[in-house]
Scaffold this motif. Structure first.
Motif, PDB file in Angstrom:
ATOM      1  N   GLU A   1      56.668  40.866 -33.082  1.00 25.08           N
ATOM      2  CA  GLU A   1      55.396  40.945 -32.348  1.00 25.08           C
ATOM      3  C   GLU A   1      55.147  39.674 -31.547  1.00 25.08           C
ATOM      4  OE1 GLU A   1      52.376  42.066 -35.171  1.00 25.08           O
ATOM      5  OE2 GLU A   1      52.984  44.177 -35.108  1.00 25.08           O
ATOM      6  N   GLU A   2      55.676  38.575 -32.024  1.00 24.59           N
ATOM      7  CA  GLU A   2      55.528  37.310 -31.305  1.00 24.59           C
ATOM      8  C   GLU A   2      56.622  37.120 -30.270  1.00 24.59           C
ATOM      9  OE1 GLU A   2      53.206  34.818 -31.567  1.00 24.59           O
ATOM     10  OE2 GLU A   2      52.108  36.327 -32.750  1.00 24.59           O
ATOM     11  N   ALA A   3      57.852  37.497 -30.651  1.00 26.71           N
ATOM     12  CA  ALA A   3      59.010  37.060 -29.870  1.00 26.71           C
ATOM     13  C   ALA A   3      59.487  38.075 -28.836  1.00 26.71           C
ATOM     14  CB  ALA A   3      60.170  36.744 -30.824  1.00 26.71           C
ATOM     15  N   LEU A   4      59.147  39.348 -28.988  1.00 27.94           N
ATOM     16  CA  LEU A   4      59.763  40.378 -28.151  1.00 27.94           C
ATOM     17  C   LEU A   4      58.734  41.121 -27.301  1.00 27.94           C
ATOM     18  CD1 LEU A   4      62.195  42.009 -30.779  1.00 27.94           C
ATOM     19  CD2 LEU A   4      62.567  39.969 -29.367  1.00 27.94           C
ATOM     20  N   SER A   5      59.235  41.778 -26.250  1.00 32.99           N
ATOM     21  CA  SER A   5      58.387  42.662 -25.447  1.00 32.99           C
ATOM     22  C   SER A   5      58.113  43.938 -26.255  1.00 32.99           C
ATOM     23  CB  SER A   5      59.098  43.024 -24.142  1.00 32.99           C
ATOM     24  OG  SER A   5      60.168  43.918 -24.410  1.00 32.99           O
TER      25      SER A   5
ATOM     26  N   TRP B   1      61.538  43.032 -43.986  1.00 30.29           N
ATOM     27  CA  TRP B   1      61.260  43.870 -42.804  1.00 30.29           C
ATOM     28  C   TRP B   1      59.874  43.585 -42.264  1.00 30.29           C
ATOM     29  CZ3 TRP B   1      65.939  44.788 -41.979  1.00 30.29           C
ATOM     30  CH2 TRP B   1      66.824  45.118 -43.012  1.00 30.29           C
ATOM     31  N   ASP B   2      58.964  43.299 -43.156  1.00 29.57           N
ATOM     32  CA  ASP B   2      57.623  42.930 -42.700  1.00 29.57           C
ATOM     33  C   ASP B   2      57.692  41.628 -41.900  1.00 29.57           C
ATOM     34  OD1 ASP B   2      54.795  43.213 -42.563  1.00 29.57           O
ATOM     35  OD2 ASP B   2      54.636  41.580 -44.027  1.00 29.57           O
TER      36      ASP B   2
ATOM     37  N   LEU C   1      66.965  39.187 -30.697  1.00 30.10           N
ATOM     38  CA  LEU C   1      67.019  39.881 -31.983  1.00 30.10           C
ATOM     39  C   LEU C   1      68.351  39.613 -32.690  1.00 30.10           C
ATOM     40  CD1 LEU C   1      65.828  41.947 -34.018  1.00 30.10           C
ATOM     41  CD2 LEU C   1      66.876  43.761 -32.647  1.00 30.10           C
ATOM     42  N   ARG C   2      69.430  39.683 -31.922  1.00 29.54           N
ATOM     43  CA  ARG C   2      70.739  39.459 -32.550  1.00 29.54           C
ATOM     44  C   ARG C   2      70.849  38.038 -33.088  1.00 29.54           C
ATOM     45  NH1 ARG C   2      75.661  42.212 -29.488  1.00 29.54           N
ATOM     46  NH2 ARG C   2      76.526  41.944 -31.565  1.00 29.54           N
ATOM     47  N   ALA C   3      70.335  37.085 -32.304  1.00 30.29           N
ATOM     48  CA  ALA C   3      70.378  35.700 -32.771  1.00 30.29           C
ATOM     49  C   ALA C   3      69.511  35.540 -34.023  1.00 30.29           C
ATOM     50  CB  ALA C   3      69.893  34.772 -31.654  1.00 30.29           C
ATOM     51  N   HIS C   4      68.340  36.143 -33.973  1.00 32.12           N
ATOM     52  CA  HIS C   4      67.419  36.007 -35.098  1.00 32.12           C
ATOM     53  C   HIS C   4      67.995  36.652 -36.368  1.00 32.12           C
ATOM     54  CE1 HIS C   4      63.558  35.610 -37.127  1.00 32.12           C
ATOM     55  NE2 HIS C   4      63.657  36.878 -37.500  1.00 32.12           N
ATOM     56  N   VAL C   5      68.584  37.824 -36.180  1.00 31.43           N
ATOM     57  CA  VAL C   5      69.104  38.566 -37.336  1.00 31.43           C
ATOM     58  C   VAL C   5      70.309  37.859 -37.963  1.00 31.43           C
ATOM     59  CG1 VAL C   5      70.285  40.708 -37.952  1.00 31.43           C
ATOM     60  CG2 VAL C   5      68.137  40.791 -36.707  1.00 31.43           C
TER      61      VAL C   5
ATOM     62  N   VAL D   1      62.789  47.462 -32.767  1.00 32.62           N
ATOM     63  CA  VAL D   1      62.875  46.899 -34.124  1.00 32.62           C
ATOM     64  C   VAL D   1      62.200  47.843 -35.122  1.00 32.62           C
ATOM     65  CG1 VAL D   1      61.997  45.048 -35.621  1.00 32.62           C
ATOM     66  CG2 VAL D   1      63.089  44.496 -33.418  1.00 32.62           C
ATOM     67  N   ALA D   2      61.022  48.362 -34.732  1.00 35.30           N
ATOM     68  CA  ALA D   2      60.290  49.250 -35.648  1.00 35.30           C
ATOM     69  C   ALA D   2      61.119  50.492 -35.974  1.00 35.30           C
ATOM     70  CB  ALA D   2      58.946  49.651 -35.027  1.00 35.30           C
TER      71      ALA D   2
END
Lengths: 209, 560
Positions: free
Chosen positions: B345-349, B337-338, B322-326, B356-357
């Motif tokens: 939904e694809e990348a995380l558990s 945000w969408d 998430l940190r890398a992506h953000v 994230v939500a």
């Protein structure tokens, strides 16, 4: 002992279940007891009267057979079962008054009469030989005395609220009433075993660290 | 609640699964944060009119919180508990400290009356003047360390502070009419109590203040002149622990409308934020900052339970991703945000997805916070069965609410392996192995899926235009589940869409779903059926409470 209404409802539900009512009707008995208590009527006593008589009986025989007179095959009519059917709108009280026979603890019909009143936005009057009650769904007025069994009860749209009962946030039932319901409620508790104590609650890792 | 959103709410089929509910995280709607924001906004004053505790740590204290219209007081009784009597289990009979939240300011006579009852907990009686009943035990290790360090004139070791996180943990906080307390109805119409569990959250907030003061008092008693005060920055890191057992798991099944309101409000908030077309630089900055602070919180999250250890590994990986992506993601483009939620939904558990939500809600107090008023259950009417509804309509609703349950073979041992019951011993809900223990006669109605499948089997024989009322007279055993099925209309997120009696059930998932809405963090399951959490870690104490400190305290800041 002064009970909260939540305690009245919880005790009533377990007690009704303990005498063999299915959960859905035990919930109705509990809400009905609470509704009465919130209007200063001892809903615990009303339920204890019913459960003392119903205990050990075949409840299917206490169900109403709707007709000109709602009569139960077993001679006694359960006010929770009959009341729930009435509140479910099995018949339309606006079209025709309902007469019930052999009603045990008839005061327990009042919370269901109130549901009918609320859904039709009307007053509903409930009469038995030495008493009567009127409700608009929220407010209750109650006159005369309440028998353990009423040979005949009539429910009809109409009536007048004469002496509205003051709202109550607590109920102090007589000790023997509370003890009676607790005895029935106790039947819903499984006896503890050492296994359940450890496993059932999931002791797991140390809880003193 | 008007859904003025381009992006729809996530479907109940996606949200109401146990695995996802067991991965929920706190968010800005959580009940603790609602309370601290309100107290700051309304300028609540908190005082300590009584602190009468001896050198052994035995005595009484009162903390009074005054809002704009009313006051509430935590009355605390501190005890000298022999170590062998200390247990978090509900079977315990004595605790290090016991509490009640009094509605108003107690008189000396009130405190005397409560001193006869509150230390007994379930065996005592409280009254309509009281709103909660609770108790707490020390974390033996951390308590001893902190008292000793301060008594000797030094600050406690941060490593040890962070590895436990609290000086005391509550083991039950009872409210809503329990043991004689005031019913929810008594307080539900008050602004400050309208949101769920505000009395309980206030009681725990004040308990944390008391625990800090008691610890400080003990350190001074022990160290005399050489004792020092706990550094406020360290004090702030300390929360109140909580040990929650199976007793709480049935709550979310027994209160479908209330549970629906929590879930649907969060889902609505998520949908509103996903529908934001473009994010301002300031909003993106808030989000990036809180992602970084969340990573700190995740890094401090410890658990010794194999299931949670695995989930934390996943979450830790999720945090890095998430940190890398953000860092790189284009959060200034359309519908940032969408896009982020879809990426998650694809990348995380599921742990990461739910984090994230929750996190995307943070920059949008204007879109989110107003929804908080919809989280209570004010709909007493939902209990009423609509007897005029046709059998066909009920069957259609059954498919909508419990379609999943019709696919389950409820006769299979593994699907029907457990039974919920209430023990005679402590009147607490427990979970049995149905085929090994004789508890079937005592089973609680906590398997709505199975019950819906049973009702469906009978409904099929009746299908048609006739009213459900006639079916219910003939089949009173289905009344409970038919009521729930009809509730689906008002409460589409009210039912867990998974087997609650299967061999695979993890009750801790149910506990976490509930506790996440309180705002709990650092879930630490101690078995599959009880969990420790931390509450209010990072929160400002009363003297620090302001609009600046009242909200984002849940996200730790890097120690400079």
């Amino acid at each position: 002992m002064s009970l909260s209404l939540n305690e009245v409802e919880g005790l009533a539900k377990k007690a009704a279940r303990g005498t063999g009512y299915p959960w859905g009707l035990a919930e109705e008995a509990a809400k009905a007891s609470r509704w009465l208590a919130a209007r200063g009527v001892d809903g615990c006593a009303a339920l204890a009267t019913l459960l003392n008589m119903a205990d050990g009986q075949d409840l299917a025989a206490w169900r109403p057979v709707p007709g000109d007179v709602w009569a139960p095959p077993g001679g006694h009519l359960c006010p929770v079962t009959a009341g729930a059917s009435l509140a479910d709108g099995l018949v339309d009280l606006r079209e025709k008054a309902v007469t019930m026979a052999g009603v045990v603890s008839p005061v327990l019909l009042l919370p269901f009469a109130a549901q009918v009143a609320a859904s039709h936005n009307a007053l509903v009057k409930v009469r038995w030989h030495n008493g009567s009650a009127v409700t608009d769904g929220d407010i209750l007025s109650l006159e005369g005395s309440v028998p353990e069994v009423a040979e005949q009860v009539t429910l009809a749209v109409g009536g007048e609220i004469t002496v509205p009962r003051a709202p109550c946030s607590r109920l102090t039932p007589p000790d023997e009433t509370k003890a009676c319901l607790e005895r029935f409620a106790h039947r819903t508790y499984a006896p503890a075993t050492e296994e359940s104590r450890l496993k059932g609650a999931g002791a797991g890792l140390s809880d003193n660290d | 609640m008007k859904a003025d959103t381009r992006i729809a709410r996530r479907a109940p089929d996606q949200v109401m699964r146990l695995g996802r509910l067991g991965s929920l995280h706190q968010c800005r709607l959580s009940f603790m944060r609602q309370l601290t924001r309100r107290m700051a906004r309304e300028g609540w004053r908190i005082s300590r009119p009584v602190f009468d505790i001896d050198a052994k740590g035995v005595g009484r204290a009162v903390y009074t919180a005054r809002g704009p219209e009313r006051a509430y007081s935590l009355i605390a009784f501190a005890h000298d508990l022999p170590p062998e009597m200390r247990s978090d289990r509900v079977i315990a009979e004595a605790w290090d400290a016991t509490f009640t939240l009094f509605d108003g300011v107690p008189s000396a006579a009130d405190i005397d009356r409560l001193e006869q009852n509150v230390p007994l907990q379930e065996a005592g009686r409280i009254s309509e003047s009281e709103l909660s009943l609770s108790r707490a035990n020390r974390s033996v290790r951390l308590w001893a360390h902190v008292v000793e360090a301060l008594a000797e004139g030094r600050q406690p070791d941060l490593e040890q502070i962070d590895s436990v996180g609290y000086l005391m943990r509550t083991t039950a906080v009872y409210g809503s009419g329990k043991f004689g307390a005031a019913d929810r109805e008594v307080i539900a119409a008050r602004d400050e109590m309208q949101a769920p569990f505000q009395a309980e959250m206030l009681s725990v907030y004040l308990t944390r203040v008391f625990v800090r003061d008691l610890m400080q008092h003990m350190a001074r008693a022990k160290g005399g002149d050489s004792a020092v005060d706990l550094d406020p920055a360290i004090a702030r890191r300390l929360g109140i622990g909580n040990s929650t057992g199976l007793g709480m798991a049935p709550f979310i099944v027994n209160h479908p409308v209330l549970f629906n309101n929590w879930i649907i409000v969060r889902e609505e908030a998520i949908a509103r934020v996903r529908s934001v077309e473009t994010a301002s630089k300031a909003e993106v900055a808030v989000f990036r900052d809180l992602v970084a602070r969340s990573a700190l919180s995740v890094a401090q999250w410890r658990s010794a339970h194999p299931i949670q250890i695995e989930k934390l590994k996943d979450l830790s990986r999720d945090m890095s991703a998430l940190r890398a992506h953000v860092e790189d993601a284009d959060l200034e483009g359309e519908y940032p945000w969408d896009r982020l939620v879809i990426w998650a939904e694809e990348a995380l558990s599921q742990e990461g997805q739910e984090l994230v939500a929750s996190l995307i809600l943070e920059p949008y107090d204007d879109l989110v916070d107003g929804l908080a008023s919809c989280m209570a259950d004010g709909n007493g009417q939902a209990f009423r069965i609509d007897g005029a509804m046709s059998l066909d309509e009920v069957t259609a609703l059954l498919h909508a609410a419990f379609g999943w349950a019709l696919e389950v073979d409820w006769d299979a041992r593994e699907e029907n392996a457990r039974a919920w019951y209430v023990s005679e011993e402590k009147l607490e809900p427990r979970l049995a192995e149905r085929f090994e223990e004789e508890v079937a006669d005592y089973e609680q109605p906590l398997a709505p899926g199975r019950d819906a499948a049973r009702a469906f089997a009978d409904l099929k024989l009746w299908s048609g235009e006739g009213p459900i009322a006639a079916f219910l007279l003939e089949h009173p055993e289905h009344r409970h589940i038919i009521r729930r099925i009809q509730m689906h209309q008002a409460a589409p997120y009210g039912e867990i869409r998974d087997n609650t009696i299967g061999a695979e059930l993890l009750p801790i998932d149910m506990l976490r779903a509930k506790l996440s809405f309180f705002g709990a963090t650092h879930f630490d399951p101690r078995s599959d059926r009880w969990v420790r959490i931390c509450m209010y870690a990072g929160a400002p104490y009363p003297e620090e409470l302001s609009d600046d400190t009242a909200d984002l305290w849940v996200y730790p800041e890097a120690v400079s």
